[in-house]
Design an enzyme around this catalytic site. Structure first.
Site, PDB file in Angstrom:
ATOM      1  CE  LYS A 194      37.538  32.463  34.989  1.00 21.98           C
ATOM      2  NZ  LYS A 194      38.805  31.761  35.255  1.00 21.98           N
ATOM      3  CG  HIS A 212      40.847  46.252  40.472  1.00 16.79           C
ATOM      4  ND1 HIS A 212      39.866  45.783  39.636  1.00 16.79           N
ATOM      5  CD2 HIS A 212      40.494  45.838  41.726  1.00 16.79           C
ATOM      6  CE1 HIS A 212      38.970  45.105  40.340  1.00 16.79           C
ATOM      7  NE2 HIS A 212      39.327  45.131  41.611  1.00 16.79           N
TER       8      HIS A 212
END
Lengths: 280, 190
Positions: free
Chosen positions: B105, B37
């Site tokens: 998650k 990222h």
């Protein structure tokens, strides 16, 4: 039980074996707890999550592959019988086993330098694996490995509480679980170390995770009930099963201190042991 | 409701999804976690091209366990990682690229606004890495392996990857936040 002699080679081989076992086979008590949680779940989404977990456990076990891609950092507990003659490089053997297991199981290379973040690619590095030694009665060597994933470890907490704040311990546990939400992969197991010192409380909390899931007294069961009343549920998607167990461990501490450490463990409470030596 | 989606995804493919729905994905998913990222945003800032396309992409918050035999990469285990670590970088990511699906998650913080009318968050059961590897058919490419195996960007060809639960939809509905709010009020009553 016939055990292998304590030689460098045997320690390496046995350690690779327990790493593989821990990574691929979940202990029965944890599986049983997940199955009984599924029976008691009222939420469909929660049931779907527990079903996925149970299916995953089966696939990992049948195919001999790690349960989770986060194969953790390796935490070892070594118990040395005080009558055992130990003339091998025990630490070296455990490090070698960790490197071999990284290739053979295989394990994800997780060990990085804390500042540069450069990966050693073999799960060892200055300070890792973490090996805790203890002397016990007898003439045997017991090695336990508990691979610890970061998702749950990152949600752990430690507080130097005021000795008069005893009744706030429960609140601290509940707040920690609440703040963690779905992030530590619930249903979780909560290890709590109370007393000792700043670091001893954390060690107690982590070692408490090795206990059998069902091994809980009334106080622990009461805290578990409160945790599960929050409704966070498996993976934070809602449900009755946020935790499978709460384990408290205590130690005498300084009269002016009340350290409390909470070590959170995901549902994959992985650990395995081997005993070597004795009865020669 | 249950949906079966294929990549690359268009906005219309995800608009009908509601928090709580079940989704299965086929096609290509790109793994990206913390370091990937950061590098994506860094290159964007410098005006440089990425070595992969994020147009209509599905990003999987995952650091897989891979094994290379005879030059070919194979997935051993590839479950989701904790998505919340990527929360701060996600609004900038969605502002610059038409990523349509995030898979991970545990939910994310303060991203529901940035995801509105753009992207959905899908939750895969944490720890179910052996299960996940069964629906990953191929590994067409890997990028940025210098970041290490977990942090590299792996292109994974998946077939009916799921079940995934819609955690955050394009209307700003966030299942994790509503459950956490309920949990907080239960906590205050204890």
């Amino acid at each position: 039980m016939v055990t292998d002699m304590v030689t460098y080679k045997n320690v390496v081989e046995a350690t690779v074996d327990i790493i593989r076992e821990a990574e691929t086979q979940l202990p029965d008590d944890v599986i049983d707890a997940l199955k009984s949680a599924r029976q008691n779940e009222s939420s469909d989404v929660a049931i779907s999550q527990i079903d996925a977990i149970l299916k995953n456990i089966e696939i990992a076990s049948n195919n001999n592959i790690p349960l989770c891609q986060d194969t953790g950092i390796l935490i070892f507990y070594v118990e040395i019988g005080r009558e055992l003659k130990l003339d091998i490089d025990l630490k070296g053997a455990i490090l070698e086993a960790s490197r071999i297991a990284t290739q053979e199981v295989p394990l994800r290379p997780n060990a990085v330098h804390p500042i540069t973040r450069s990966n050693s690619n073999d799960n060892t590095g200055d300070g890792l694996p973490d090996i805790k030694y203890d002397f016990v009665e007898g003439d045997q060597l017991k090695i336990t490995v508990a691979p610890k994933g970061a998702g749950s470890e990152n949600m752990s907490a430690l507080k130097m509480m005021n000795p008069t704040e005893l009744k706030d311990i429960r609140k601290f546990i509940l707040e920690t679980v609440l703040n963690a939400g779905g992030r530590p992969c619930p249903p979780i197991i909560v290890g709590v170390g109370i007393g000792g010192s700043f670091d001893k409380a954390a060690r107690l909390a982590k070692a408490a995770l090795l206990r059998k899931v069902t091994d809980m007294n009334d106080e622990e069961k009461g805290i578990l009930k409160d945790i599960n009343s929050l409704g966070i549920g498996p993976m934070g998607l809602g449900g009755d099963t946020t935790a499978l167990a709460v384990h408290l461990a205590t130690s005498y501490c300084h009269t002016a201190s009340l350290p409390v450490a909470i070590n959170i463990q995901c549902w994959a409470n992985r650990h395995a042991s081997v005993v070597l030596g004795g009865d020669e | 409701m249950e949906y079966h989606l294929s990549t690359p995804l268009k906005k219309e493919d995800i608009e009908g999804l509601n928090a709580g729905d079940i989704v299965y994905i086929s096609g290509t998913v790109l793994t990206a976690r913390d370091e990937a990222h950061a590098r994506i945003l860094e290159l964007k800032e410098e005006g440089k091209e990425l070595p992969f396309s994020l147009e209509g992409a599905a990003i999987y918050h995952c650091g897989p366990l891979m094994q290379q035999t005879d030059g070919t990469w194979r997935v051993v285990a590839a479950g989701p990682t904790t998505s919340d670590r990527m929360s701060k970088m996600t609004p900038a990511l969605l502002e610059n690229f038409n990523v349509r699906v995030l898979i991970g998650k545990g939910g994310m913080s303060n991203v529901a606004d940035a995801m509105k009318e753009k992207c959905v968050y899908l939750a895969y059961t944490g720890g179910c890495a052996a299960l996940a590897s069964g629906s990953i058919k191929n590994v067409p490419a890997v990028h940025w392996l210098d970041l290490g195996m977990p942090e590299a960007v792996w292109e994974l060809e998946v077939n009916e990857f799921g079940p995934l639960i819609v955690g955050i939809d394009t209307k700003g509905e966030d299942l994790f936040t509503s459950i956490k709010e309920k949990a907080r009020s239960s906590f205050l009553k204890l």
